[in-house]
Structures are given as C-alpha cells and as structure tokens.
Design a protein around this motif. Sequence first.
Motif, short mmCIF file in Angstrom:
data_model
loop_
_atom_site.label_atom_id
_atom_site.label_comp_id
_atom_site.label_asym_id
_atom_site.label_seq_id
_atom_site.Cartn_x
_atom_site.Cartn_y
_atom_site.Cartn_z
N ALA A 15 0.77 -1.37 -0.05
CA ALA A 15 -0.13 0.03 0.08
C ALA A 15 0.69 1.40 0.35
CB ALA A 15 -1.06 0.27 1.15
N LEU A 16 1.52 1.72 -0.89
CA LEU A 16 2.08 3.18 -1.81
C LEU A 16 1.28 4.06 -1.98
CD1 LEU A 16 5.05 0.80 -1.22
CD2 LEU A 16 5.69 2.68 -2.95
N THR A 17 1.09 5.35 -1.59
CA THR A 17 0.36 6.56 -2.20
C THR A 17 0.76 6.57 -3.36
OG1 THR A 17 2.16 8.49 -1.39
CG2 THR A 17 0.26 7.31 0.35
N PRO A 18 0.58 7.33 -4.42
CA PRO A 18 0.76 7.25 -6.10
C PRO A 18 2.16 8.72 -5.85
CG PRO A 18 -1.48 8.45 -5.73
CD PRO A 18 -1.27 7.91 -4.50
N GLN A 19 2.19 9.29 -4.71
CA GLN A 19 2.83 9.84 -4.81
C GLN A 19 4.48 9.61 -4.55
OE1 GLN A 19 0.10 10.64 -3.37
NE2 GLN A 19 -0.34 12.75 -4.43
N GLN A 20 4.47 7.64 -3.30
CA GLN A 20 5.09 7.31 -2.92
C GLN A 20 5.50 6.44 -4.04
OE1 GLN A 20 2.93 5.52 0.97
NE2 GLN A 20 4.28 7.36 1.69
N THR A 21 4.82 5.49 -4.99
CA THR A 21 4.83 4.51 -5.72
C THR A 21 5.86 5.65 -7.80
OG1 THR A 21 2.54 3.65 -5.38
CG2 THR A 21 3.36 3.84 -7.30
N ALA A 22 5.30 6.43 -7.29
CA ALA A 22 6.37 7.38 -8.92
C ALA A 22 7.51 7.95 -8.36
CB ALA A 22 5.21 8.76 -8.87
N ALA A 23 7.48 8.14 -6.79
CA ALA A 23 9.03 7.80 -6.02
C ALA A 23 10.08 6.70 -5.86
CB ALA A 23 8.81 9.16 -5.07
N LEU A 24 9.08 6.25 -5.83
CA LEU A 24 10.01 4.31 -5.99
C LEU A 24 10.49 4.28 -7.24
CD1 LEU A 24 11.05 2.13 -5.00
CD2 LEU A 24 8.64 1.18 -5.26
N ARG A 25 9.35 4.22 -8.47
CA ARG A 25 10.06 4.10 -9.93
C ARG A 25 10.65 4.96 -10.30
NH1 ARG A 25 5.90 6.43 -13.74
NH2 ARG A 25 6.37 8.16 -12.65
N ASP A 26 11.26 6.35 -9.61
CA ASP A 26 11.78 7.32 -10.51
C ASP A 26 13.87 6.78 -9.72
OD1 ASP A 26 9.86 8.60 -11.84
OD2 ASP A 26 9.75 10.21 -10.41
N PHE A 27 12.94 6.50 -8.32
CA PHE A 27 14.72 5.55 -8.19
C PHE A 27 14.80 4.55 -8.62
CE2 PHE A 27 17.07 3.30 -5.12
CZ PHE A 27 18.13 4.21 -4.72
N LEU A 28 14.70 4.02 -9.10
CA LEU A 28 14.45 2.55 -9.45
C LEU A 28 15.61 2.90 -11.31
CD1 LEU A 28 11.45 0.31 -8.48
CD2 LEU A 28 14.53 -0.11 -7.55
N LEU A 29 14.51 3.86 -11.84
CA LEU A 29 14.68 4.12 -13.08
C LEU A 29 16.38 4.33 -13.32
CD1 LEU A 29 11.79 5.23 -14.47
CD2 LEU A 29 12.74 3.38 -15.33
N TRP A 30 16.26 5.58 -11.81
CA TRP A 30 18.22 5.96 -11.28
C TRP A 30 19.15 5.38 -11.86
CZ3 TRP A 30 20.47 6.40 -7.77
CH2 TRP A 30 21.96 6.90 -7.31
N ASN A 31 18.78 4.51 -10.70
CA ASN A 31 19.78 2.81 -10.30
C ASN A 31 19.91 2.46 -11.42
OD1 ASN A 31 19.64 1.55 -7.46
ND2 ASN A 31 21.06 2.20 -8.49
N LEU A 32 18.91 2.66 -12.42
CA LEU A 32 19.20 1.20 -13.15
C LEU A 32 20.08 2.06 -14.50
CD1 LEU A 32 16.46 -0.30 -14.95
CD2 LEU A 32 17.70 -0.92 -14.26
N ARG A 33 20.47 3.59 -14.58
CA ARG A 33 21.51 4.27 -15.69
C ARG A 33 22.43 3.24 -14.81
NH1 ARG A 33 19.89 10.49 -14.05
NH2 ARG A 33 18.01 11.04 -14.39
N PRO A 34 23.49 2.75 -16.01
CA PRO A 34 24.89 2.40 -16.25
C PRO A 34 25.63 3.14 -15.19
CG PRO A 34 24.17 2.43 -18.43
CD PRO A 34 23.45 3.31 -17.48
N GLU A 35 25.84 3.95 -14.40
CA GLU A 35 26.33 5.22 -13.85
C GLU A 35 25.95 4.81 -12.45
OE1 GLU A 35 24.01 8.66 -14.86
OE2 GLU A 35 24.57 6.54 -15.78
N ASN A 36 24.65 4.43 -12.13
CA ASN A 36 24.36 3.82 -10.95
C ASN A 36 23.94 2.56 -10.48
OD1 ASN A 36 24.35 7.10 -10.66
ND2 ASN A 36 22.61 6.75 -11.83
#
Length: 407
Positions: free
Chosen positions: A119-140
């Motif tokens: 149970a995450l809020t839409p804001q929390q879910t979007a923040a989690l998604r953005d963090f995971l995508l940032w983490n996927l960058r080759p430099e991260n």
Amino acid sequence: MTKAGRFLLIALTLLCCAILPAHAGVADGPGANLEVSLITYGPGDIYWERFGHDAIELRESASGEEVDFNYGVFNFDEKNFFFNFARGRMHYLIDAEPTTDEENFYVQAGRSVTKQKLALTPQQTAALRDFLLWNLRPENAVYNYDYYVDNCTTRVRDALDHALGGVIKARLTQLPGGMTYRQQTVRLMSAQPWLMLILDLGLGPYADQPLNAWQESFLPEELQKNVRNIAVSDGRGGTQPLVQNETLLSPNRLDAPSATPPDLRIPLGLAGLIVAVLIIVTWRYAQLAHALLGSLFLLLAGLTGLVMLILWTLTAHHSAWSNANLLLFNPLAFLLMRSTWRAHRNMVPSRFANSVLLLQLIAMLLAPLMHLLPDVIQQNQPWILFALPCWLALAWSLRKPHTSLHT
C-alpha cells in the motif's frame, strides 16, 4: 493512389490515433496507475541460491505492463572478478526484466514465488519508480556487495523504506531478530555440510552479534515476514497494513531449509575424539600412519589458520575479522610438522618445537577461557570441542617416546 486517396488515408490514420487510448507504461505512467509488490523467491538447490532472492515489481494498471527490479546480478566476465571476490570487493548491479520472464525462471527451477501487494500512495509509488529508473543508469547500477549488510535484499528493503519515508526501518529496528548471522547462515547452508562447516569456521564474532528485525531482513524470507508487521497511513488519519494481500504464485517443490540451525557441538566434538583416538592408536601400533596422520592434521590446521589470517588482514570480509578460531588453527602448526617424523624415528621434539607446542597449547586453552569474559560473543564452541582432544592427543604422542611402551 490518387492525391485525394492519400489525403483520405492520412485523415483516417489521424482520426484513429485520436480516438484510440494511448497507454503509458511503467517508465512514464502516473503514480496513480502504478502498483507495487514485493516478490520473494524461495531458496534454490545450488549453494549460492540457498539464501533465496527477491525483487520489486511495478505494474502499470492501464497498459498491464509488469517489470521486476532486482539487485542480484553479477558478471563473471568482469575484469579481476575472482580476485575481487576473494578480497571481498564484489560488484553487483540492479537489473529490470519483464515479470513473466523473471518468475518463469524460478517456477521452472521449483522455487517458491510469493507476491505481496504493498500500500503505497501515488506519490510514493512514482518516487520509487523514479529512483529505480535512476538506479538502472549505467553510472548508478553497480554497488559493492556485502553478504549481510548490502546485498540484493537489503537494497530492495532500503528502496521500499526510502519511498515510504523510513517507516519500515523505524518499525523493524524496534523488533528483535530471531537468529544471528551465523545461525541463519548455518541453517540455510546445512544442505551442503562441508560448505556449512567451512563458513562456520571462517566467521568471526561479527556473525554472532544480536540482530534486530531490520538487520535480519538481509534475508528475503525474513523481509517477507517482517513487512507484514508494518502499518502505514491510510490517508484518512488512520493506518492500514503495508501488505494489502499476499499470494503464493508458485509453491516450493524443493527440499525446504531447516527452520532452526543444526547444533554442531556434538558432531564436531565426536569428530575431534575420533581423530584423537586415531592419533593415539596409530602412535601405538603404526608409527608411519601416525606420522602421516599428524602431518595431515598440522597441514590442515596451518592452512586453515593462514586463510583466516589473510581474511582478517588482507580482505574486506569484515564478517571474518578477529576470528577466535585462530587460537585453535594457525600457521604455528607448520612449525611442528617435522616433529611428527622425529617421533616416527623415536626422537623427542627439539627445544624450538617444544616451545611452539607449548605456545599452541596455551593458545588453545585460551579459546574456551575467553567465553568467561563478558564482551566475548563469538560462538565457536563446536570448533573448541573438535580441536581440544586433537591437540592434546598430538602433544602427548609427540613428547612420549615409543620405547616407553616396551620396557
């Protein structure tokens, strides 16, 4: 086609594009359309699979796209991979795969797959998604892996905790853990007894520290269990369980690990007595066998101590540092190997060998005495029970001439 016909085709195409719904995916969908789940995979048969695995699943409800993000990828082709592994500098990275592909692999392997919708809020879910995508960058994407404090599960735990504003850590640090790092390791590796014994021998006092539930969530099954105890805001001034529902997607078809760690004191104590009896019997009836057996024990004791010393002084494997088993097995054993062959020729040890033997016996006796000190936490009683009779029997046989049996 005529000019009028081409114009009509373009117009119809634009009209279709206007009336057909355009669905975003996981990468760009609004937070309100994203669903977050913790996916837990049970232990496998191969030794590196015994601890289990997990992932964060993001599902975009409008398009139906599902993606698993996991932190358990490593590359054997990396330069100096095995050298870095030996010195405790392992490089892991995050990866993202379609959920179906990822889960099918574990289902085919017979490993359990459990899904916990969170149970995450839409804001929390979007923040989690953005963090995971940032983490996927080759430099991260790459991180320095640690078995206990920075692994594929703690990364999942930390990502969820960060998205939830620290709720998970605040709750789990207040709850006691059920086992230590050593107990969990021995329990999960018990299907491979030799590897289990090697790991138990090589772990230092770090592995015996008391854990809270946050620390013990380095294991997927512990994180799966512990998130059930988390409550989050329901947006209306109350709270709700973090886990909205839990579904077993595929049952375990493999031999499940024991729920408790095996007690190694009795088997290792008996093994030590057997070795001690063999040393005495061969000394009495087969001097060559005694020399070979004694040399083998000293060689293994010296090599074991050398490896433990290297792990402590030259690697980043901090869970192996300050290992009290060095009092039982250490490179001093190499200096006594010649004495076994002197005994074979009915010669007493040299003065130097006697000094080394006395030093080793003192070190060995210090090992159990250390458990009387208040700040000593390393639980190495099984290895004390193994080493004590071996060293006493060997010391007795080296210092007693054979001729004394025939007077």
